[in-house]
Design a protein around this motif. Structure first.
Motif, PDB file in Angstrom:
ATOM      1  N   ARG A  11       0.835  -1.203   0.000  1.00 15.08           N
ATOM      2  CA  ARG A  11       0.000   0.000   0.000  1.00 15.08           C
ATOM      3  C   ARG A  11       0.869   1.251   0.000  1.00 15.08           C
ATOM      4  N   LEU A  15       1.087   4.146  -2.856  1.00 14.66           N
ATOM      5  CA  LEU A  15       0.791   5.526  -2.475  1.00 14.66           C
ATOM      6  C   LEU A  15       1.959   6.455  -2.772  1.00 14.66           C
ATOM      7  N   THR A  19       1.899   9.715  -5.337  1.00 15.32           N
ATOM      8  CA  THR A  19       2.129  11.042  -4.767  1.00 15.32           C
ATOM      9  C   THR A  19       3.393  11.679  -5.296  1.00 15.32           C
ATOM     10  N   LEU A  36      -4.830  -1.132  -5.140  1.00 14.23           N
ATOM     11  CA  LEU A  36      -4.688   0.011  -4.244  1.00 14.23           C
ATOM     12  C   LEU A  36      -6.019   0.303  -3.553  1.00 14.23           C
ATOM     13  N   VAL A  40      -6.406   0.231   0.469  1.00 16.71           N
ATOM     14  CA  VAL A  40      -6.805   1.450   1.183  1.00 16.71           C
ATOM     15  C   VAL A  40      -8.108   1.221   1.940  1.00 16.71           C
ATOM     16  N   LYS A  55      -8.563   9.463   3.038  1.00 18.48           N
ATOM     17  CA  LYS A  55      -8.819   8.120   2.518  1.00 18.48           C
ATOM     18  C   LYS A  55     -10.051   8.132   1.618  1.00 18.48           C
ATOM     19  N   LEU A  58      -9.297   9.910  -1.670  1.00 18.64           N
ATOM     20  CA  LEU A  58      -8.468   9.066  -2.532  1.00 18.64           C
ATOM     21  C   LEU A  58      -9.297   7.950  -3.157  1.00 18.64           C
TER      22      LEU A  58
END
Length: 77
Positions: A11, A15, A19, A36, A40, A55, A58
């Motif tokens: 994860r 991420l 990013t 993903l 998440v 969260k 996203l």
């Protein structure tokens, strides 16, 4: 302290990848996005209101991107 699992590492890796740059998010494959999303969703951020809000935001972005990939186009075009 809680043990770091392989899923946690996976994860975090995904991420970090998205990013690093705004364009990286669009480079993820459908399988990576689905994985993903799964990772998440599993993670519990209920103890931190700000993290939980991030969260949910996203997950919304992931859902939109999955929709774009499965429909073969962007929402607006």
């Amino acid at each position: 302290m809680a043990e770091i699992t392989d899923e946690d590492r996976e994860r975090v890796k995904l991420l970090q990848q998205i990013t690093a740059s705004k364009n990286e998010f669009k480079k993820l494959s459908l399988e990576q996005l689905q994985r993903l999303q799964e990772l998440v969703e599993k993670k519990d951020y209920s103890h931190d209101k700000k993290a939980h809000k991030s969260k949910m935001k996203l997950l919304g972005k992931i859902n939109v991107r999955i929709y774009e990939l499965t429909e073969g186009r962007g929402i607006w075009g």
